[in-house]
Enzyme design. Structure first.
Site, short mmCIF file in Angstrom:
data_model
loop_
_atom_site.label_atom_id
_atom_site.label_comp_id
_atom_site.label_asym_id
_atom_site.label_seq_id
_atom_site.Cartn_x
_atom_site.Cartn_y
_atom_site.Cartn_z
CB CYS A 1 -0.82 -0.07 1.19
SG CYS A 1 -0.02 0.19 3.10
NE ARG A 2 -0.12 7.31 2.14
CZ ARG A 2 0.60 7.67 3.24
NH1 ARG A 2 1.73 8.12 3.16
NH2 ARG A 2 -0.31 7.85 4.44
#
Length: 170
Positions: free
Chosen positions: A59-60
């Site tokens: 994810c980020r």
């Protein structure tokens, strides 16, 4: 079920050996910036991943994958891993990403900018014009509290269809 983490350099080496990389962020985040070999399957659409080799999820920042580790492990099977620190750690490690600067700001940042601006405006108008304007700031605060509790954000629903949020091709 737990899922092991892997650092960006080890993940890069595994990708070179044929591992799959799955980006669980939303499509708008993926379109804005991505690891070149990553396949985008947003977390809310994730079921099972086909393949025999290792599957690396990212994810980020790594927070989303940590929060949903059991779900990712179930979708990817016993060879599942999580990229420790997400795409942010990947970039910090000096590994390449594909960025499309013409994509609009992500909706969460737009909500933060809009909500912060409305609260600041309410305080200024409440101080300079009339204390009644402080109700605007209170309304925004209640909306943010509601969004945090329910996961449903009215400001996001208002901003999402705006013309500047249409994806830019190529």
């Amino acid at each position: 079920m737990t899922i092991a983490t892997i650092d960006p350099h080890a993940a890069s080496a595994m990708l070179a050996q044929g591992a799959q990389l799955i980006d669980v962020r939303g499509a708008d985040e993926h379109d804005r910036e991505r690891i070149a070999t990553a396949r985008n399957i947003p977390l809310d659409a994730l079921t099972t991943i086909d393949g025999d080799g290792p599957i690396i999820f990212h994810c980020r920042s790594g927070q989303r994958t940590r929060l949903h580790a059991a779900r990712l492990a179930a979708a990817g099977g016993p060879n599942s891993l999580v990229l420790d620190g997400g795409i942010d750690a990947w970039k910090t490690a000096g590994l390449p990403v594909v960025a499309t600067a013409r994509q609009p700001l992500d909706l969460m940042r737009q909500v933060q900018i809009g909500g912060g601006s409305l609260i600041l405006l309410a305080i200024l108008l409440g101080w300079l014009v009339s204390p009644v304007f402080l109700l605007l700031g209170a309304a925004v605060g209640v909306g943010m509290l509601h969004a945090g509790i329910t996961g449903s954000c009215a400001m996001t629903a208002l901003l999402a269809p705006m013309p500047w949020n249409r994806a830019v091709a190529g």
